[in-house]
Scaffold this motif. Structure first.
Motif, short mmCIF file in Angstrom:
data_model
loop_
_atom_site.label_atom_id
_atom_site.label_comp_id
_atom_site.label_asym_id
_atom_site.label_seq_id
_atom_site.Cartn_x
_atom_site.Cartn_y
_atom_site.Cartn_z
N GLU B 418 5.94 -18.34 4.06
CA GLU B 418 4.41 -18.27 3.59
C GLU B 418 3.71 -17.56 4.71
N TYR B 419 3.80 -17.95 5.78
CA TYR B 419 2.86 -17.59 7.08
C TYR B 419 3.68 -16.28 7.93
N LEU B 420 4.81 -16.04 7.66
CA LEU B 420 5.73 -14.96 8.40
C LEU B 420 6.18 -13.94 7.45
N GLY B 421 5.27 -13.54 7.07
CA GLY B 421 5.57 -12.20 6.37
C GLY B 421 6.46 -11.97 4.97
N PHE B 422 6.33 -13.09 4.29
CA PHE B 422 7.02 -13.23 2.96
C PHE B 422 8.58 -13.04 3.09
N SER B 423 9.08 -12.32 2.12
CA SER B 423 10.58 -12.06 2.20
C SER B 423 10.74 -10.87 2.78
N THR B 424 9.65 -9.87 3.32
CA THR B 424 9.89 -8.82 3.88
C THR B 424 10.37 -8.72 5.28
N THR B 550 -6.67 -14.51 3.63
CA THR B 550 -6.67 -15.90 2.88
C THR B 550 -6.26 -16.01 1.49
N GLY B 551 -5.92 -16.91 1.00
CA GLY B 551 -5.53 -17.22 -0.49
C GLY B 551 -3.80 -16.84 -0.37
N HIS B 552 -3.63 -15.57 -0.12
CA HIS B 552 -2.23 -15.18 -0.43
C HIS B 552 -1.45 -15.20 1.21
N HIS B 553 -2.21 -15.24 2.10
CA HIS B 553 -1.83 -15.38 3.62
C HIS B 553 -0.86 -14.26 3.83
N TYR B 554 -1.31 -12.93 3.32
CA TYR B 554 -0.62 -11.65 3.38
C TYR B 554 -1.37 -11.02 4.43
N GLY B 555 -0.66 -10.64 5.53
CA GLY B 555 -1.40 -9.61 6.48
C GLY B 555 -2.48 -10.37 7.42
N PRO B 556 -2.95 -9.69 8.25
CA PRO B 556 -3.88 -10.13 9.29
C PRO B 556 -5.41 -10.46 8.56
N MET B 715 -10.57 -4.38 7.12
CA MET B 715 -11.23 -5.36 6.57
C MET B 715 -11.32 -5.00 5.19
N SER B 716 -11.26 -3.90 4.72
CA SER B 716 -11.35 -3.48 3.37
C SER B 716 -10.13 -3.67 2.34
N LEU B 717 -9.29 -3.93 3.05
CA LEU B 717 -7.96 -3.98 2.29
C LEU B 717 -7.72 -5.27 1.29
N GLU B 718 -7.39 -4.81 0.11
CA GLU B 718 -7.39 -6.31 -0.58
C GLU B 718 -6.08 -6.37 -1.44
N PHE B 719 -5.49 -7.20 -1.75
CA PHE B 719 -3.93 -7.54 -2.16
C PHE B 719 -3.97 -8.56 -3.33
N PRO B 720 -4.88 -7.96 -4.62
CA PRO B 720 -5.20 -9.09 -5.51
C PRO B 720 -3.74 -9.87 -6.13
N PHE B 721 -2.73 -9.02 -5.98
CA PHE B 721 -1.44 -9.55 -6.61
C PHE B 721 -0.37 -9.85 -5.59
#
Lengths: 725, 725
Positions: B418-424, B550-556, B715-721
């Protein structure tokens, strides 16, 4: 192999073990679809193939030719159990498989085909035994490399089916241009109406992670001639058109291109607002037009062979031109203009029905679209579902077919079994597709089949297409049920040639997928062909339709009457009351029959000439009405439900005998699923008959099994997590 | 094999082709996990094995023994490439593998083990070279059939690792009783924090469709000693406790039982209201108690060995006893009473934090739970995450460990990243687990490691457990990234023996999964061990934590400050300002250090003795603070970020050299994923440094690569999915 501990026995090992339940076994038989490439077990036949195929000679070095080479090598080495030489010229060799497009053929090979190339189109192929410099070879060619690839798959199919390869001479071209799968896949990897796990598109890890499954997906499609894939759900999300996602789409298009597969996307009509920052999506607005034109340009910069857009507009809550008091033509043509400079097309769906029309949902698409005939741009295809309601187990052909001679109409079939038992029911859909395609519209007199509308021959339409709503998911066997692979296969074969018979498809698919043993093929062909009638019988016999549980469409729900829109309720469709059952669509009713050519309309309108399978589609009939077989309508309905159940029982007994011909993994997969199908067929019969009996007030015929449950039980069942989206 | 068309060449065929991209290839290497059972290629070694293993002699006929037999046969035939005889008595045969539980041993075999059985517990095993009636055999036994199965897998591991099987004598038992995977799987097949496709539990098709994957899942777990599985998400849905779903759970339990795996469910505390028709879920209410007692009874009627409930209560919106002004003890004990008559347990999670506590989230679980020490029923385990925040790349051990000597504390590790880069991101988690388990709590003086708390030895606790939040999904290779299979494997090994070293685990897993070649194993062991420090460095060096998107915990996302609850915001955790960075948890700050034993507390409290890796966890430190290595804090942070990036680059270069040892499919899988990891490591470095630099106002050290992007871009990056739930 059964475990025994009471006596000494020798365990014989072959290279491949047969533990179906264990991992290190050929689990991928399900994964391998119809490309099993089993070793030919007939010694003489194998010898014949080995003699006639000594080596491979690829001509050209495109990625497509490289993949054709790989496929030949993979398949032939597995099937013929032998090594091949690979050469770049014939030297003094005999019996080469020579493959390449026309422009790469040497003079000698060209000379061997004096009269063939004009018989094929750009995607067609020629497979021919030729003699060049006194040596015999098999030549596989076409006008394009993709044509060659199609030829290679067709050639391999001959061997897969254990047919002779002496004196080969096969010339074939696809009869339909756009042959697409529609994936109703969402960006979160859920699949609307998907019953085989999640979406195979791993959006999060694209573009950098290319799952090898993408390549196998492309191989499978190319092997049956599918040349397009719409990656995203018709209930669309505009984000797919942002750079963030187009980069991912581009990566997929790069994988698919060598296999002749174009990528298409669903275009959400309101995208200019949602991702473009505009305040309107009005197709007459210049900013909107420019936005789409620029979007198209941006897409084609990434994907030069991008196929185009599929659009669901002003249907079931999707935005569309009507939000701005424009019409379908306005919307479709605006997008068509944007794509035109780059060769893209618009597939504009005709699946529309409005909550404001209280007469008959079945009439609406025709009423709305037919007046627009001739007004769409020439790069627009109007995509029409096979029937006027929604992918029911049986519907009469959609009245739009034949009614818009100046408009290219694209067929939309559903491969995923939204209304046919999900992935647990074995239903061979090519039988359904064939029934629709061979229906006679009488648009240009007798013989004006739907197939001729679709392939453009009836009214000389230039652009042609067929779409299949995919049943593919992340399950290891792709479709959740190995038998449902046949529907993907069959769709592809019919998109290539809409006049292929369902029996031919069944025979082919069974041989490629399981076994060439005739006992097996004969028994299973019968079973597959009958399977479609079985599902009609146990779900919706005699023209009943749309009486399933609501939302998820799982199981029977003829009693549902509380949904907000009238035409979402099953009671709207069956109209059962104490007087009888059925939807009066005759002149005295909604007059939907009028949308067909007079010859067809009259047949449907008259209760005596209306085919029994459409009786309750077009007529409200009293319970004691005498059917042609002499039974009362009530008895007739009940007997049909029972017949459906009996048919499934028979499918089980056929399958049980097939154990010797099928690997344990796939055998058990199907066996468990048939047993679910049997359970659910009985559920359908019992729930529907108990419900309708309230109105008929008549007893069940003796041969119909009684249920121990009552109607309240069936009405109480809920399935909050049945797959849906 | 590369495609060539410029010269004649011979293509040599082996039975298995090497087209990684094509379907009819051994794709299931990824599927087969660490049970590859590759043929032994060393001739002398193979001969040794073949001589010492002539046949199989199973004792007993339980399903467990049948599966042990199948596994032996499958594995030995594949590895040794030979046939075996199967016998039910030794006759005059030599060199049999005899396997069965103590009660099924004959007198002679019992006599050969005069002193062994008292050394094992009920799940332990004995593998011993024995001489019976003058013949040599290998005996695999235990007190139960499941013990025998564990012994069989251990025996096979010896051969998989190419070790000698002369004079075998291995005696082992699990040190921890409850060894469970926690699946955060929802009933709609989404997986919360799942990064490998959808849930493998196909709820819709259960109970009638048994995917063979369930069996392979059970085999994999049994092979490493995992003996329990919590099927459902801790954010629970009460429907799982209805008959409709319990029937499905029962079907799974029947699959898992022969493999020694018990099924557990998450119990939603408000279930008596939601599915029971009660108006309260107050644990003091008699109707509520009765409802749970009856529910337990109903479950055990279906599943006699049902494991029990896992409960997340009064945490992140989940209902719990505090809704009724009761406490955790009230809630846990009420459920424990319901399960007690049937032998079931409650695993009550200590992961709680309240929005009403403004001081320090890290302190709350301890504050809330430690006062209850000794008050829980004896069938309750309190399940505690390894650290006090939430599965960060690095956290100090949770202060609850050692602080509740009269309460069985169960470890909760997260296997899914979850907090360590997912499966990639390739991160070898046993290194993290080991660090926590070997941490010294000083609860009973020096040497009071967390491992001793967990295995019960520190304060003679009877009930013991370890849970791992699963990273398993429907991807063909189970975990989305073949390297992440190691984390599942390693969790199992540590749950069996919490003192296993991470290096041993890496060595074993690499040999079982890929190759016994020492070049490969040595290089990759180093790479795996370092991979954990790499992720700490490029995400959260020097004690930073919880600064991800936040939410997805993806990236900084260190800039995020707008979430409704303060402790959900990264700024709450890093507290960067112009004066410095870090969370002051010393006596002068939140005083969280006080929750540790004085020896530990003092070490953390003093900035000079606080280990560098926890500096910013416990201290707010000025940007120009001198680190032990002489660098300023700012430079130290920047250099660590760069070091993490460099480490990933090094992983790539190591992997590139491994091509000769790995099949193409898995090689490419890892290669693509490492390249994503590299991209994202740089993203973390650049985004975090640009953000923190606003406060430090100091330049980057020369050896830190500059980015071309600015902070606004990141800061503009978003990852809705991005995968989330």
């Amino acid at each position: 192999m059964k475990y025994r501990n009471k006596r000494v026995f020798l365990i014989l090992f072959t290279f491949c073990l047969s533990w179906n339940t264990f991992a290190n076994t050929p689990k991928n038989k399900g994964y391998n679809l119809w490309l099993q490439y089993e070793t030919v077990n007939n010694v003489a036949l194998k010898k014949h193939y080995q003699n006639r195929i000594q080596g491979l000679m690829p001509l050209g070095d495109s990625q497509t030719i490289q993949y054709a080479y790989k496929e030949l090598e993979l398949a032939l080495s597995a099937m013929l159990d032998k090594a091949f030489i690979s050469v770049d010229n014939t030297k003094n060799l005999n019996n080469l498989v020579v493959f390449g497009s026309k422009s790469n053929l040497t003079k000698e090979f060209l000379k061997a085909l004096p009269n063939e190339f004009h018989k094929i189109n750009d995607e067609g192929f020629i497979i021919k035994a030729v003699s060049v410099k006194g040596k015999n070879h098999i030549l596989i060619t076409g006008k394009t490399d993709v044509g060659v690839l199609y030829g290679v798959f067709r050639f391999l199919r001959v061997i897969q089916m254990h047919r002779s390869i002496e004196n080969l001479s096969m010339i074939d071209s696809p009869a339909i241009q756009v042959r697409t799968l529609n994936h109703w896949d969402n960006l979160d990897r859920t699949v609307e109406r998907g019953y085989a796990g999640s979406s195979i598109w791993d959006w999060h890890r694209l573009p950098d992670y290319i799952d090898s499954r993408y390549i196998d997906y492309a191989r499978a499609n190319a092997s049956v001639g599918i040349n397009g894939t719409v990656l995203t759900n018709v209930n669309a999300n505009a984000l797919i058109l942002t750079d963030q996602y187009l980069e991912k789409v581009e990566a997929l298009s790069n994988v698919f291109r060598p296999f002749g597969i174009k990528v298409y996307l669903t275009a959400r009509f309101s995208a200019p607002i949602e991702i473009g920052g505009l305040e309107t999506a009005d197709p007459y607005n210049e900013d909107v037009k420019n936005w789409w034109a620029n979007k198209a340009k941006a897409i084609y910069e990434r994907i030069p062979d991008f196929g185009g857009f599929l659009v669901k507009a002003n249907s079931e809550g999707q935005p569309g031109p009507q939000n701005y008091n424009r019409n379908h033509v306005d919307g479709a043509n605006m997008l068509a203009n944007a794509l035109k400079p780059f060769g893209g097309i618009v597939m504009w769906r005709a699946f529309v029905y409005s909550e404001h029309d209280v007469t008959d949902r079945a009439k609406q698409a025709y009423s709305e679209f037919v007046p627009y005939d001739g007004q769409f741009k020439d790069n627009v295809l109007v995509q029409v579902k096979n029937g006027a309601i929604d992918f029911q187990p049986r519907e009469p052909f959609h009245p739009m077919f034949g009614a818009m001679p100046k408009t290219p109409l694209m067929m939309e079939f559903q491969i995923t079994q939204e209304y046919l038992g999900f992935s647990t029911h074995t239903v061979f859909l090519p039988k359904l597709y064939e029934e629709v395609l061979q229906s006679d519209t009488y648009a240009q007199g007798k013989g004006s089949t739907v197939a001729k509308v679709i392939d453009g021959s009836l009214s000389d339409v230039k652009l042609t297409g067929m779409a299949g709503v995919s049943n593919i998911g992340s399950d290891i066997n792709w479709t959740g049920n190995v038998f449902l692979q046949a529907n993907w296969y069959g769709f592809g074969r019919l998109a290539w040639n809409p006049n292929t018979s369902s029996k031919t498809i069944a025979d082919e698919w069974l041989r490629l997928t399981f076994s060439n043993n005739n006992n097996f093929v004969d028994a299973l062909t019968t079973m597959l062909i009958e399977s479609r009638e079985a599902v009609v019988n146990y779900m919706t016999p005699l023209g009943l339709h749309h009486i399933m549980g609501t939302g998820h469409h799982y199981g029977p729900g003829p009693w549902v009457s509380n949904l907000s829109r009238p035409e979402w309720n099953p009671v709207y469709y069956h109209k059962a009351d104490e007087h009888g059952i059925g939807f009066n669509r005759t002149h005295s009713g909604s007059n939907a029959v009028e949308q067909y050519e007079p010859k067809v309309a009259n047949m449907f309108n008259d209760v005596n000439s209306c085919p029994g399978e459409f009786l309750l589609w077009f007529h409200h009939v009293p319970w004691d009405y005498k059917l042609k077989n002499g039974e009362t309508l009530w008895n007739g309905i009940a007997l049909k439900y029972q017949e459906g159940v009996n048919q499934v029982k028979n499918m089980i007994s056929i399958w049980d005998k097939m154990k010797p011909y099928v690997d344990e993994e796939r055998f058990n997969n199907v066996k468990m699923l048939l047993s679910i199908q049997f359970k659910e067929a009985k559920w359908w019969r019992d729930a529907c008959l108990l419900y309708f009996q309230q109105f008929s007030k008549m007893p069940l015929p003796k041969t119909v099994d009684k249920t121990e449950q009552n109607l309240d039980y069936f009405m109480s069942l809920e399935f909050p997590f049945a797959p849906k989206d």
